[in-house]
Design a protein around this motif. Sequence first.
Motif, PDB file in Angstrom:
ATOM      1  N   GLU A  79      -5.733  43.510  22.459  1.00 32.26           N
ATOM      2  CA  GLU A  79      -5.442  43.527  23.898  1.00 32.26           C
ATOM      3  C   GLU A  79      -3.988  43.950  24.139  1.00 32.26           C
ATOM      4  O   GLU A  79      -3.724  44.795  24.983  1.00 32.26           O
ATOM      5  CB  GLU A  79      -5.712  42.141  24.498  1.00 32.26           C
ATOM      6  N   ARG A  80      -3.081  43.350  23.396  1.00 31.92           N
ATOM      7  CA  ARG A  80      -1.660  43.736  23.481  1.00 31.92           C
ATOM      8  C   ARG A  80      -1.366  44.655  22.304  1.00 31.92           C
ATOM      9  O   ARG A  80      -1.152  44.188  21.186  1.00 31.92           O
ATOM     10  CB  ARG A  80      -0.770  42.500  23.438  1.00 31.92           C
ATOM     11  N   ARG A 109       0.637  54.422  25.564  1.00 34.52           N
ATOM     12  CA  ARG A 109      -0.566  53.817  26.144  1.00 34.52           C
ATOM     13  C   ARG A 109      -0.562  52.338  25.773  1.00 34.52           C
ATOM     14  O   ARG A 109      -0.708  51.982  24.600  1.00 34.52           O
ATOM     15  CB  ARG A 109      -1.821  54.499  25.609  1.00 34.52           C
ATOM     16  N   LEU A 110      -0.365  51.478  26.784  1.00 32.26           N
ATOM     17  CA  LEU A 110      -0.203  50.041  26.544  1.00 32.26           C
ATOM     18  C   LEU A 110      -1.428  49.228  26.916  1.00 32.26           C
ATOM     19  O   LEU A 110      -1.722  48.234  26.267  1.00 32.26           O
ATOM     20  CB  LEU A 110       1.020  49.521  27.311  1.00 32.26           C
ATOM     21  N   THR A 111      -2.122  49.615  27.947  1.00 35.80           N
ATOM     22  CA  THR A 111      -3.269  48.834  28.409  1.00 35.80           C
ATOM     23  C   THR A 111      -4.564  49.452  27.880  1.00 35.80           C
ATOM     24  O   THR A 111      -4.597  50.639  27.534  1.00 35.80           O
ATOM     25  CB  THR A 111      -3.342  48.809  29.951  1.00 35.80           C
ATOM     26  N   GLU A 151      -5.306  52.577  29.866  1.00 34.74           N
ATOM     27  CA  GLU A 151      -4.496  53.744  29.482  1.00 34.74           C
ATOM     28  C   GLU A 151      -4.993  54.358  28.179  1.00 34.74           C
ATOM     29  O   GLU A 151      -5.020  55.582  28.031  1.00 34.74           O
ATOM     30  CB  GLU A 151      -3.022  53.349  29.351  1.00 34.74           C
TER      31      GLU A 151
END
Length: 164
Positions: A71-72, A84-86, A89
């Motif tokens: 998730e993180r 791209r973090l999420t 994204e």
Amino acid sequence: MRNISTLSAVLAVVLAGCASAPSESGSVSAQSARTEVCKATNEQEISALFDRWNSSLQTGDPHKVVANYAERSVLLATVSNKPRLTPAEKEDYFQYFLKNKPMGKIDSRTIEIGCNTAVDVGLYTFTFGTTGAQVKARYTYTYKWDGKQWLITSHHSSAMPEKS
């Protein structure tokens, strides 16, 4: 004999005190209180994580690819300037990337294993099914064991700077 048993008793008390000695703030240090259980693994299991990721590319489903990521996590992709973090994204990136029908192959790698973490670093080549074009790139995958499975916490990929 009495001196040896007295010395043993004193050492036992001193060592027991060291094991739980409070820090200057008066609390037991986080390091001595930590009781993490490390997942047993090996290079074969870690190298198979790339195969799992590569197989998810073959589905053509960005959601299945993103399921390999924690998730993180961070994706620094080969053909995108945007970190791209999420999950959204990452899905956006893979929606674009998968259109070319990529297939990855490891050319060389080094794996380092820690407690519930692993790093796979090396070189890979992507062949695109739509055009037959190939891109050689450097990669780094970091993985973390979440108690159930290994997930990617960071993935960095960059095209090789020199043409051979």
